[in-house]
Design an enzyme around this catalytic site. Structure first.
Site, PDB file in Angstrom:
ATOM      1  N   LEU A 179       0.811  -1.220   0.000  1.00  0.00           N
ATOM      2  CA  LEU A 179       0.000   0.000   0.000  1.00  0.00           C
ATOM      3  C   LEU A 179       0.850   1.279   0.000  1.00  0.00           C
ATOM      4  CD1 LEU A 179      -2.822   1.237   0.216  1.00  0.00           C
ATOM      5  CD2 LEU A 179      -2.681   0.961   2.669  1.00  0.00           C
ATOM      6  N   GLU A 192       9.770  -5.358  -4.629  1.00  0.00           N
ATOM      7  CA  GLU A 192       8.830  -6.070  -3.758  1.00  0.00           C
ATOM      8  C   GLU A 192       9.158  -7.559  -3.835  1.00  0.00           C
ATOM      9  OE1 GLU A 192       6.170  -5.648  -1.481  1.00  0.00           O
ATOM     10  OE2 GLU A 192       6.475  -7.834  -1.508  1.00  0.00           O
ATOM     11  N   GLN A 222      -7.921  -3.619   0.790  1.00  0.00           N
ATOM     12  CA  GLN A 222      -6.556  -3.293   0.369  1.00  0.00           C
ATOM     13  C   GLN A 222      -6.131  -4.083  -0.869  1.00  0.00           C
ATOM     14  OE1 GLN A 222      -3.908  -3.202   3.708  1.00  0.00           O
ATOM     15  NE2 GLN A 222      -2.050  -3.334   2.481  1.00  0.00           N
ATOM     16  N   TYR A 244     -17.898  -4.459  15.819  1.00  0.00           N
ATOM     17  CA  TYR A 244     -17.106  -4.995  16.936  1.00  0.00           C
ATOM     18  C   TYR A 244     -17.961  -6.002  17.683  1.00  0.00           C
ATOM     19  CZ  TYR A 244     -13.367  -1.710  16.240  1.00  0.00           C
ATOM     20  OH  TYR A 244     -12.302  -1.043  15.707  1.00  0.00           O
ATOM     21  N   ASP A 300       3.963   1.204   7.775  1.00  0.00           N
ATOM     22  CA  ASP A 300       4.134   0.341   8.952  1.00  0.00           C
ATOM     23  C   ASP A 300       5.596   0.245   9.382  1.00  0.00           C
ATOM     24  OD1 ASP A 300       1.417  -0.067   8.855  1.00  0.00           O
ATOM     25  OD2 ASP A 300       1.522  -2.255   8.926  1.00  0.00           O
TER      26      ASP A 300
HETATM   27  C1  LIG Z   1      -7.057  -7.081   9.881  1.00  0.00           C
HETATM   28  C2  LIG Z   1      -6.479  -5.763   9.497  1.00  0.00           C
HETATM   29  C3  LIG Z   1      -7.314  -4.717   9.204  1.00  0.00           C
HETATM   30  C4  LIG Z   1      -6.780  -3.477   8.846  1.00  0.00           C
HETATM   31  N1  LIG Z   1      -7.632  -2.461   8.560  1.00  0.00           N
HETATM   32  C5  LIG Z   1      -7.136  -1.263   8.182  1.00  0.00           C
HETATM   33  C6  LIG Z   1      -7.997  -0.226   7.789  1.00  0.00           C
HETATM   34  O1  LIG Z   1      -9.227  -0.370   7.791  1.00  0.00           O
HETATM   35  N2  LIG Z   1      -7.443   0.959   7.384  1.00  0.00           N
HETATM   36  C7  LIG Z   1      -6.087   1.130   7.349  1.00  0.00           C
HETATM   37  O2  LIG Z   1      -5.632   2.204   6.951  1.00  0.00           O
HETATM   38  N3  LIG Z   1      -5.230   0.155   7.708  1.00  0.00           N
HETATM   39  C8  LIG Z   1      -5.719  -1.038   8.115  1.00  0.00           C
HETATM   40  N4  LIG Z   1      -4.861  -2.052   8.419  1.00  0.00           N
HETATM   41  C9  LIG Z   1      -3.401  -1.809   8.385  1.00  0.00           C
HETATM   42  C10 LIG Z   1      -2.812  -1.870   6.966  1.00  0.00           C
HETATM   43  O3  LIG Z   1      -3.074  -3.121   6.387  1.00  0.00           O
HETATM   44  C11 LIG Z   1      -1.310  -1.616   7.041  1.00  0.00           C
HETATM   45  O4  LIG Z   1      -1.083  -0.442   7.773  1.00  0.00           O
HETATM   46  C12 LIG Z   1      -0.708  -1.467   5.636  1.00  0.00           C
HETATM   47  O5  LIG Z   1      -0.701  -2.685   4.951  1.00  0.00           O
HETATM   48  C13 LIG Z   1       0.738  -0.977   5.728  1.00  0.00           C
HETATM   49  O6  LIG Z   1       1.237  -0.888   4.438  1.00  0.00           O
HETATM   50  P1  LIG Z   1       2.824  -0.863   4.193  1.00  0.00           P
HETATM   51  O7  LIG Z   1       2.979  -0.761   2.709  1.00  0.00           O
HETATM   52  O8  LIG Z   1       3.450   0.134   5.070  1.00  0.00           O
HETATM   53  O9  LIG Z   1       3.346  -2.260   4.742  1.00  0.00           O
HETATM   54  P2  LIG Z   1       3.009  -3.740   4.266  1.00  0.00           P
HETATM   55  O10 LIG Z   1       1.619  -3.830   3.773  1.00  0.00           O
HETATM   56  O11 LIG Z   1       3.417  -4.629   5.379  1.00  0.00           O
HETATM   57  O12 LIG Z   1       3.976  -3.984   3.034  1.00  0.00           O
HETATM   58  C14 LIG Z   1       5.368  -4.069   3.156  1.00  0.00           C
HETATM   59  C15 LIG Z   1       5.866  -4.740   1.901  1.00  0.00           C
HETATM   60  O13 LIG Z   1       7.281  -4.714   1.885  1.00  0.00           O
HETATM   61  C16 LIG Z   1       7.759  -5.935   1.326  1.00  0.00           C
HETATM   62  N5  LIG Z   1       9.148  -6.095   1.767  1.00  0.00           N
HETATM   63  C17 LIG Z   1       9.605  -6.176   3.044  1.00  0.00           C
HETATM   64  N6  LIG Z   1      10.953  -6.240   3.051  1.00  0.00           N
HETATM   65  C18 LIG Z   1      11.356  -6.197   1.757  1.00  0.00           C
HETATM   66  C19 LIG Z   1      12.629  -6.230   1.128  1.00  0.00           C
HETATM   67  N7  LIG Z   1      13.781  -6.295   1.831  1.00  0.00           N
HETATM   68  N8  LIG Z   1      12.688  -6.199  -0.227  1.00  0.00           N
HETATM   69  C20 LIG Z   1      11.535  -6.128  -0.961  1.00  0.00           C
HETATM   70  N9  LIG Z   1      10.303  -6.091  -0.414  1.00  0.00           N
HETATM   71  C21 LIG Z   1      10.210  -6.109   0.934  1.00  0.00           C
HETATM   72  C22 LIG Z   1       6.807  -6.971   1.875  1.00  0.00           C
HETATM   73  O14 LIG Z   1       6.808  -8.144   1.076  1.00  0.00           O
HETATM   74  C23 LIG Z   1       5.470  -6.221   1.834  1.00  0.00           C
HETATM   75  O15 LIG Z   1       4.762  -6.451   0.642  1.00  0.00           O
HETATM   76  C24 LIG Z   1      -5.375  -3.303   8.791  1.00  0.00           C
HETATM   77  C25 LIG Z   1      -4.523  -4.368   9.088  1.00  0.00           C
HETATM   78  C26 LIG Z   1      -5.062  -5.587   9.444  1.00  0.00           C
HETATM   79  C27 LIG Z   1      -4.127  -6.723   9.764  1.00  0.00           C
END
Ligand SMILES: Cc1cc2nc3c(=O)[nH]c(=O)nc-3n(C[C@H](O)[C@H](O)[C@H](O)COP(=O)(O)OP(=O)(O)OC[C@H]3O[C@@H](n4cnc5c(N)ncnc54)[C@H](O)[C@@H]3O)c2cc1C
Length: 577
Positions: free
Chosen positions: A25, A45, A125, A230, A328
């Site tokens: 994301l 990725e 997502q 909830y 994250d």
């Molecule tokens: C059940 C649930 C419900 C949620 N509901 C919501 C919601 O309603 N609204 C909201 O805003 N958020 C929600 N979230 C949170 C949201 O899913 C996360 O905050 C979001 O996915 C974070 O995105 P990101 O890209 O920072 O990290 P991630 O989605 O964790 O992606 C990180 C990516 O980096 C890749 N990666 C890691 N290390 C490497 C490397 N060395 N080389 C290449 N690739 C790498 C991984 O494979 C991964 O694809 C929810 C989460 C959960 C579990």
């Protein structure tokens, strides 16, 4: 990372202004927003494609405003409405068929039209990410899947990254001026940089049960809008997200067992009720799901059970020289309130225009240090507010002692403020958040939404922002507009200037804006001779309530400050915010 990674020297295969590690994301949002500002990037990725689980679903006003600014609002809304009711609700029940405990949002969008040209939405997502990817690649962003960043080394000019092709094991080097680590809550980049996380730590080993029901569950909700529900009962605590069909969705289970009695909580300091994921079986998941639905024997099929950790922590810093943490990787929150993904998209939005202006030489490199100064306090606040929502909605046994009071959702979504050297605030009263009814264009806040008319078409002030600096002047502020154009030309930045509600002058670089309702001055806290300067991310960087004389000189100083060009001459006299 320097010092902990050995780089095997090979020929640098590729040079790119920005390398993005992680293509989920936040990585995809960063790639899209960088190209929006004309910056090339490479996103790597390690997975084969975009997300495979729904995870984030609730997207806040600010995120939808960002999507709108890059032309994606309609596409995302259309997809979201196939999945969820547009005005879904968020409430709290004993079970879907049981008694209501609380109703947090009877309708997700009641009352938001006062604040924004758009509305909140639900979209999974795993459906949003392909839309972001398509737009990013359409704009020219490069993405490489099944590619892992295995090492980074920084020097004074840039960063050398080693990439491993996970299909054939081959390694290559990429040279980037800057790196965005959007690599998730376990962020290998953050670990190797030695940046620690701090906060409330692990809250629970949770599960998400993806299911299909043999019957429409909608009627169980009676007059409650379908959306997020909830559940608290003696078997479990968590939440449902039910899709529009009413017979599919997921159930998150954060806690199991009856922990409503204080003596039980006191007897087990190791909190066994948080270990939901341990040894989870399909049979156990089925029991939990049925207890949450509240209809014994209801036919349901479990499609998948995902395990994950609910954590509330933020990174101690978001920048290490040329590497920036986003999403994250920078802050991890429990999903209550839907903050994780939203906050990450907003990180990328804050960073993209800064990288663009530093890379093209219009801004000083110090502008990049304002990323940490602006986003980390917001990230920390978000961690606390997500924790507050986790405690109040799921885990009251954690107590109110270490919990911030709840801040209303509108203030959290569009009321957070930035205090940094690039924002000319009043200096003595700079709250971290403010309800938009209070901030009214105060420097550091998101520029307010006002409906105006341009070329006989209704536009929101927000539709003017997103790419360039924008100066908005009052009805008699034409001198500010002309001066702003000159100052921007001297700085080498793009700037649009508009006189709002006045007769207009010909050379201000954009048709003037009609304000028949005369809403603009009060919304922005200026008189008809005043002006505000809005950054490309839609935040007010400076405001003058009225004419101050010498507009060209003042705006040259303002732009120097906003761009961290080492100016900051006479900044104190610019503070009228
Ligand atoms: C059940 C649930 C419900 C949620 N509901 C919501 C919601 O309603 N609204 C909201 O805003 N958020 C929600 N979230 C949170 C949201 O899913 C996360 O905050 C979001 O996915 C974070 O995105 P990101 O890209 O920072 O990290 P991630 O989605 O964790 O992606 C990180 C990516 O980096 C890749 N990666 C890691 N290390 C490497 C490397 N060395 N080389 C290449 N690739 C790498 C991984 O494979 C991964 O694809 C929810 C989460 C959960 C579990």
């Amino acid at each position: 990372m320097a010092g902990r990674c050995t780089i095997i020297r090979t020929v640098v295969e590729h040079e790119v202004p920005v390398l993005i590690v992680g293509g989920s994301l936040v990585g995809l949002s960063a790639a899209l927003l960088l190209r929006w500002h004309g910056v090339d990037s490479l996103t790597v990725e390690r997975h084969t494609g975009t997300a495979i689980h729904p995870r984030a679903g609730h997207f806040h006003l600010r995120t939808v405003e960002i999507l709108r600014s890059v032309g994606l609002e309609e596409a995302v809304r259309r997809k979201g409405e196939q999945q969820y009711h547009p005005d879904g609700g968020i409430n709290h029940v004993e079970s879907l068929a049981g008694k209501e405990i609380a109703n947090y949002f009877p309708n997700l969008n009641a009352g938001v039209d006062e604040f924004s040209p758009t509305v909140r939405l639900f979209i999974n997502q795993d459906s949003l990410e392909p839309i972001l990817r398509a737009r990013a690649t359409e704009l020219g962003a490069k993405l490489r899947y099944r590619t892992e960043c295995v090492a980074l080394q920084q020097d004074s000019d840039g960063v050398t990254a080693v990439l491993a092709d996970l299909e054939n094991g081959k390694r290559s080097e990429v040279r980037a001026r800057y790196v965005i680590a959007a690599d998730g809550n376990r962020s290998p980049v953050r670990d190797r940089l030695g940046i620690r996380m701090r906060g409330h730590g692990l809250l629970s080993n949770s599960i998400t049960i993806y299911f299909r029901a043999g019957a429409d569950l909608g009627p169980l909700l009676k007059d409650r809008n379908q959306g997020v529900h909830y559940v608290t009962n003696p078997m479990l605590r968590g939440f449902f997200r039910l899709d529009r069909s009413g017979n599919a969705g997921f159930l998150v289970v954060n806690l199991v067992g009856d922990i409503s009695r204080p003596e039980i909580v006191a007897a087990f300091p190791s909190a066994p009720w948080t270990r939901v994921a341990e040894g989870i079986t399909e049979q156990r998941a089925l029991e939990l799901l049925r207890a949450a639905i509240g209809v014994p024997g209801i036919p349901v099929v479990i499609e998948n059970v995902a395990t994950w950790q609910a954590i509330a922590d933020g990174a101690e810093r978001y920048q290490d020289r040329r590497v920036f943490l986003a999403g994250d990787a920078a802050h991890v929150v429990p999903p209550n309130g839907g903050y994780g993904g939203n906050t990450g998209v907003q990180d990328a939005h804050n960073l993209a225009w800064k990288l663009a202006l530093v890379l093209n030489g219009a801004a000083g490199p110090e502008l990049l240090t304002t990323y940490d100064a602006e986003r980390r306090p917001v990230g920390d606040l978000t961690v606390e507010q997500a924790f507050t929502r986790y405690v109040t909605r799921v885990a009251p046994y954690l107590g109110a002692e270490n919990t911030q009071p709840l801040i209303d959702d509108i203030s959290m979504e569009i009321g957070y403020r930035y205090n940094s050297p690039a924002v000319i605030t009043a200096g003595d009263d700079d709250p971290l958040y403010e309800h938009p009814c209070e901030s009214r264009g105060r420097p550091g806040s998101r520029a307010p939404h006002v409906w105006l008319e341009q070329h006989r078409t209704r536009v929101s002030t927000l539709d003017l922002f997103g790419r360039n600096f924008v100066l908005l002047a009052g009805a008699k502020g034409g001198a500010w507009c002309a001066a702003a154009r000159g100052a921007a030309r001297d700085c080498g930045v793009e700037l649009d200037a508009f006189q709002v509600g006045g007769a207009g002058i010909a050379d201000v670089g954009g048709a003037d804006l009609k304000d028949d309702a005369d809403s603009f001055p009060a919304a922005y806290g200026i008189s008809e001779t005043g002006a505000v300067l809005v950054r490309p991310d839609g935040f007010v960087t400076w405001r003058s309530e009225a004419d101050m004389g010498e507009p060209q000189k003042i705006l040259a100083e303002v732009l120097d400050t906003a761009l961290c060009r080492g100016g900051r001459r006479g900044v104190s006299r610019l503070r009228s915010g």
